[in-house]
Design an enzyme around this catalytic site. Structure first.
Site, mmCIF file in Angstrom:
data_model
loop_
_atom_site.group_PDB
_atom_site.id
_atom_site.type_symbol
_atom_site.label_atom_id
_atom_site.label_comp_id
_atom_site.label_asym_id
_atom_site.label_seq_id
_atom_site.Cartn_x
_atom_site.Cartn_y
_atom_site.Cartn_z
ATOM 1 C CB VAL A 87 39.068 37.743 112.789
ATOM 2 C CG1 VAL A 87 37.589 37.380 112.699
ATOM 3 C CG2 VAL A 87 39.377 38.969 111.943
ATOM 4 N N GLY B 200 35.380 36.365 104.123
ATOM 5 C CA GLY B 200 36.105 36.715 102.901
ATOM 6 C C GLY B 200 36.862 38.005 103.126
ATOM 7 C CB SER B 201 39.162 39.803 102.124
ATOM 8 O OG SER B 201 39.885 40.994 101.947
ATOM 9 C CB SER B 202 36.985 44.720 100.866
ATOM 10 O OG SER B 202 38.268 45.041 101.345
ATOM 11 C CB CYS B 203 41.255 42.135 98.274
ATOM 12 S SG CYS B 203 41.407 40.475 98.902
ATOM 13 C CE1 TYR C 82 43.652 36.391 102.487
ATOM 14 C CE2 TYR C 82 42.609 38.311 101.499
ATOM 15 C CZ TYR C 82 42.814 37.485 102.586
ATOM 16 O OH TYR C 82 42.193 37.772 103.777
ATOM 17 C CE LYS D 250 40.091 34.902 102.935
ATOM 18 N NZ LYS D 250 39.629 34.179 104.110
ATOM 19 C CG HIS E 117 46.620 44.089 106.895
ATOM 20 N ND1 HIS E 117 46.391 42.969 107.652
ATOM 21 C CD2 HIS E 117 46.239 43.753 105.636
ATOM 22 C CE1 HIS E 117 45.902 42.010 106.883
ATOM 23 N NE2 HIS E 117 45.791 42.449 105.656
ATOM 24 N NE ARG F 100 43.994 49.543 100.669
ATOM 25 C CZ ARG F 100 44.283 49.970 99.435
ATOM 26 N NH1 ARG F 100 43.568 50.938 98.882
ATOM 27 N NH2 ARG F 100 45.269 49.423 98.756
HETATM 28 N N1 LIG Z 1 43.051 41.367 108.952
HETATM 29 C C1 LIG Z 1 42.303 41.968 108.043
HETATM 30 O O1 LIG Z 1 42.493 43.178 107.738
HETATM 31 C C2 LIG Z 1 41.184 41.228 107.366
HETATM 32 C C3 LIG Z 1 40.377 41.948 106.459
HETATM 33 C C4 LIG Z 1 39.338 41.280 105.829
HETATM 34 C C5 LIG Z 1 39.105 39.946 106.091
HETATM 35 N N2 LIG Z 1 39.902 39.273 106.962
HETATM 36 C C6 LIG Z 1 39.637 37.847 107.162
HETATM 37 O O2 LIG Z 1 39.453 37.533 108.532
HETATM 38 C C7 LIG Z 1 39.961 36.214 108.800
HETATM 39 C C8 LIG Z 1 40.920 36.253 109.976
HETATM 40 O O3 LIG Z 1 41.961 37.168 109.709
HETATM 41 P P1 LIG Z 1 42.966 37.637 110.861
HETATM 42 O O4 LIG Z 1 43.372 39.018 110.533
HETATM 43 O O5 LIG Z 1 42.403 37.308 112.179
HETATM 44 O O6 LIG Z 1 44.217 36.686 110.572
HETATM 45 P P2 LIG Z 1 45.393 36.237 111.570
HETATM 46 O O7 LIG Z 1 45.460 37.145 112.729
HETATM 47 O O8 LIG Z 1 46.599 36.059 110.712
HETATM 48 O O9 LIG Z 1 44.903 34.802 112.096
HETATM 49 C C9 LIG Z 1 44.756 33.731 111.235
HETATM 50 C C10 LIG Z 1 44.593 32.470 112.027
HETATM 51 O O10 LIG Z 1 44.478 31.388 111.081
HETATM 52 C C11 LIG Z 1 45.119 30.282 111.618
HETATM 53 N N3 LIG Z 1 45.711 29.458 110.546
HETATM 54 C C12 LIG Z 1 46.458 29.878 109.491
HETATM 55 N N4 LIG Z 1 46.862 28.807 108.772
HETATM 56 C C13 LIG Z 1 46.360 27.703 109.389
HETATM 57 C C14 LIG Z 1 46.437 26.320 109.146
HETATM 58 N N5 LIG Z 1 47.122 25.836 108.086
HETATM 59 N N6 LIG Z 1 45.821 25.468 109.994
HETATM 60 C C15 LIG Z 1 45.129 25.945 111.063
HETATM 61 N N7 LIG Z 1 45.002 27.252 111.344
HETATM 62 C C16 LIG Z 1 45.631 28.115 110.527
HETATM 63 C C17 LIG Z 1 46.237 30.771 112.523
HETATM 64 O O11 LIG Z 1 46.326 29.835 113.585
HETATM 65 P P3 LIG Z 1 47.586 29.694 114.600
HETATM 66 O O12 LIG Z 1 47.679 31.007 115.312
HETATM 67 O O13 LIG Z 1 47.190 28.586 115.513
HETATM 68 O O14 LIG Z 1 48.789 29.402 113.767
HETATM 69 C C18 LIG Z 1 45.757 32.154 112.950
HETATM 70 O O15 LIG Z 1 45.314 32.155 114.275
HETATM 71 C C19 LIG Z 1 40.596 35.725 107.495
HETATM 72 O O16 LIG Z 1 39.706 34.896 106.814
HETATM 73 C C20 LIG Z 1 40.809 36.987 106.722
HETATM 74 O O17 LIG Z 1 40.764 36.743 105.347
HETATM 75 C C21 LIG Z 1 40.943 39.883 107.621
HETATM 76 C C1 LIG Z 2 42.578 43.442 103.884
HETATM 77 C C2 LIG Z 2 43.848 43.094 103.173
HETATM 78 O O1 LIG Z 2 44.279 44.152 102.391
HETATM 79 C C3 LIG Z 2 45.493 43.976 101.677
HETATM 80 O O2 LIG Z 2 45.545 44.974 100.759
HETATM 81 P P1 LIG Z 2 45.842 46.462 101.140
HETATM 82 O O3 LIG Z 2 44.639 47.116 101.694
HETATM 83 O O4 LIG Z 2 46.433 47.095 99.938
HETATM 84 O O5 LIG Z 2 46.956 46.216 102.278
HETATM 85 P P2 LIG Z 2 47.848 47.002 103.301
HETATM 86 O O6 LIG Z 2 49.075 46.220 103.436
HETATM 87 O O7 LIG Z 2 47.086 47.317 104.518
HETATM 88 O O8 LIG Z 2 48.255 48.384 102.573
HETATM 89 C C4 LIG Z 2 47.336 49.418 102.333
HETATM 90 C C5 LIG Z 2 48.053 50.629 101.751
HETATM 91 O O9 LIG Z 2 48.909 51.193 102.751
HETATM 92 C C6 LIG Z 2 50.187 51.440 102.191
HETATM 93 N N1 LIG Z 2 51.201 51.437 103.271
HETATM 94 C C7 LIG Z 2 51.915 52.528 103.667
HETATM 95 N N2 LIG Z 2 52.805 52.185 104.598
HETATM 96 C C8 LIG Z 2 52.626 50.863 104.848
HETATM 97 C C9 LIG Z 2 53.272 49.952 105.732
HETATM 98 O O10 LIG Z 2 54.191 50.288 106.487
HETATM 99 N N3 LIG Z 2 52.812 48.667 105.725
HETATM 100 C C10 LIG Z 2 51.780 48.265 104.906
HETATM 101 N N4 LIG Z 2 51.374 46.995 104.958
HETATM 102 N N5 LIG Z 2 51.198 49.118 104.021
HETATM 103 C C11 LIG Z 2 51.610 50.393 104.002
HETATM 104 C C12 LIG Z 2 50.350 50.336 101.160
HETATM 105 O O11 LIG Z 2 51.369 50.658 100.221
HETATM 106 C C13 LIG Z 2 48.940 50.348 100.536
HETATM 107 O O12 LIG Z 2 48.814 51.392 99.614
HETATM 108 C C14 LIG Z 2 45.524 42.723 100.856
HETATM 109 O O13 LIG Z 2 46.808 42.544 100.293
HETATM 110 C C15 LIG Z 2 45.055 41.571 101.612
HETATM 111 O O14 LIG Z 2 44.927 40.494 100.749
HETATM 112 C C16 LIG Z 2 43.747 41.844 102.345
HETATM 113 O O15 LIG Z 2 42.683 41.915 101.452
#
Ligand SMILES: NC(=O)c1ccc[n+]([C@@H]2O[C@H](COP(=O)([O-])OP(=O)(O)OC[C@H]3O[C@@H](n4cnc5c(N)ncnc54)[C@H](OP(=O)(O)O)[C@@H]3O)[C@@H](O)[C@H]2O)c1
Ligand SMILES: C[C@@H]1O[C@H](OP(=O)(O)OP(=O)(O)OC[C@H]2O[C@@H](n3cnc4c(=O)[nH]c(N)nc43)[C@H](O)[C@@H]2O)[C@@H](O)[C@H](O)[C@@H]1O
Length: 310
Positions: A16, A107-110, A137, A141, A180, A210
């Site tokens: 992000v 934040g996040s939908s969870c 988590y 959030k 994910h 999802r």
């Molecule tokens: N991915 C999703 O599906 C998803 C869905 C809903 C909401 N979000 C939200 O979107 C935001 C970003 O998510 P993302 O998917 O981009 O995550 P990400 O790819 O894992 O990136 C997280 C970043 O946070 C930094 N970070 C973690 N711990 C830190 C610490 N102790 N001090 C300083 N920096 C730290 C890391 O920095 P470094 O690289 O420098 O270590 C990394 O670049 C989060 O708030 C997440 O909750 C994500």
């Molecule tokens: C956006 C994030 O969503 C997360 O929930 P959530 O959608 O279940 O997270 P995911 O890890 O994306 O999994 C979504 C669904 O995909 C299934 N799944 C199937 N195959 C796979 C695989 O190979 N890898 C993964 N990872 N899943 C898999 C998993 O069991 C679950 O039902 C939260 O735990 C976080 O906190 C955050 O909120």
């Protein structure tokens, strides 16, 4: 926010944060600051306060967090609650203390109850029990969004909270244990095709549903809200439709060109049965997602492949 504003993107190397930086640069913003976690551990209060005091950012995108898929959340709940509470607390409090003009918290939908009515409206928050696999988590959030609300109320700050659905796109995490579902399946189907495997194993039953939003759409929404929205009520960010994990697997196998079968590892958790966000509030503010899932997956797959051979 204007092109010369000093903007701090926390978490700029993540999926992000890096998308926000890409977009800010395209839009001409030229005073962006950032630090890696090695340079500034956001869990350390005094270091974060020193950074804010020295840099005095005007706008903050809080995209730093401990993030992971269902299994990582389930196995490491202590890390997920500690890291996220510390990062949020330190940044939000410093933003107040050093007079940041506006902050956007991701934040996040969870955060919503496991059995919430679908699609999930913002006001369903705290109306029921959370999903156990990501409770730690989610609690962190919820604390973050509530901090924004309470600081706005007591101190008159302009801190907004957005709740994105499941995200995907370039620069995602492809580690099969901690990622994910969408990046995990891109990698699994690609490797199965490459190795001529007969089947790909997916976790759980395949029946959970999802909603998936491309990170470039998320970024567009975040910039739109930074410019056009103020208030303590959170705003959902999603596409408004969802698919089952089974359907997602079929879609990704089709994009990748894998012709084998799908198997199910039922020892892995399913998690929340469904979490489709109601995005009418965001739509009424004037924003809609524009990248459809098949196109988004094709773009992401292309990016995944191009990074394999660099
Ligand atoms: N991915 C999703 O599906 C998803 C869905 C809903 C909401 N979000 C939200 O979107 C935001 C970003 O998510 P993302 O998917 O981009 O995550 P990400 O790819 O894992 O990136 C997280 C970043 O946070 C930094 N970070 C973690 N711990 C830190 C610490 N102790 N001090 C300083 N920096 C730290 C890391 O920095 P470094 O690289 O420098 O270590 C990394 O670049 C989060 O708030 C997440 O909750 C994500
Ligand atoms: C956006 C994030 O969503 C997360 O929930 P959530 O959608 O279940 O997270 P995911 O890890 O994306 O999994 C979504 C669904 O995909 C299934 N799944 C199937 N195959 C796979 C695989 O190979 N890898 C993964 N990872 N899943 C898999 C998993 O069991 C679950 O039902 C939260 O735990 C976080 O906190 C955050 O909120």
């Amino acid at each position: 926010m204007n092109i010369g504003s000093k903007i701090y993107v926390a978490g700029h190397r993540g999926m992000v944060g890096s998308a926000i930086i890409r977009r800010l640069k395209i839009d001409g913003y030229n005073n962006i600051i950032n630090k890696t976690s090695a340079e500034l551990d956001l869990r350390r209060q005094s270091e974060v306060e020193e950074f804010f005091e020295y840099e005095k950012p005007e706008y903050v995108f809080l995209a730093a967090a401990k993030v992971g898929g269902i299994v990582a959340n389930n196995i490491y709940p202590a890390e997920f609650i500690y890291d996220n509470l510390m990062i949020e607390t330190n940044i939000i409090h410093s933003a107040y203390k050093f007079e940041v003009k506006k902050l956007l918290f991701l934040g996040s939908s969870c955060i919503y109850p496991r059995r919430a009515e679908q699609p999930i409206k913002e006001e369903y928050l705290l109306g029921g029990y959370l999903e156990k696999t990501n409770e730690a988590y989610a609690i962190a959030k919820i604390s973050g969004l509530k901090m924004c609300e309470y600081y706005n109320k007591q101190y008159g700050t302009d801190f907004i909270s957005v709740m994105p659905t499941n995200l995907y796109g370039p620069n995602d995490n492809y580690d099969l244990q901690t990622s994910h579902v969408l990046p995990a399946l891109i990698r699994k189907f690609y490797e199965a095709k490459f190795n001529k495997s007969k089947y790909v194993e997916i976790w759980g039953s395949g029946t959970p549903k999802r909603e998936f939003l491309h990170v470039d759409d998320l970024t567009d929404a975040c910039l739109f809200l930074m410019q056009n929205y103020s208030g303590s009520e959170t705003v959902n960010i999603g596409v408004g439709n969802d698919i089952s994990i089974n359907e997602l697997a079929l879609l990704i196998s089709d994009v990748v060109g894998f012709t084998g079968k799908i198997a199910y590892d039922r020892t892995k958790p399913d998690g929340t049965p469904r979490k489709l966000l109601d995005v009418s509030k965001l739509n009424n503010l004037g924003w809609k997602a524009s990248i459809d899932l098949r196109t988004g997956i094709k773009m992401t797959y292309k990016d995944y492949i191009s990074n394999l051979y660099v």
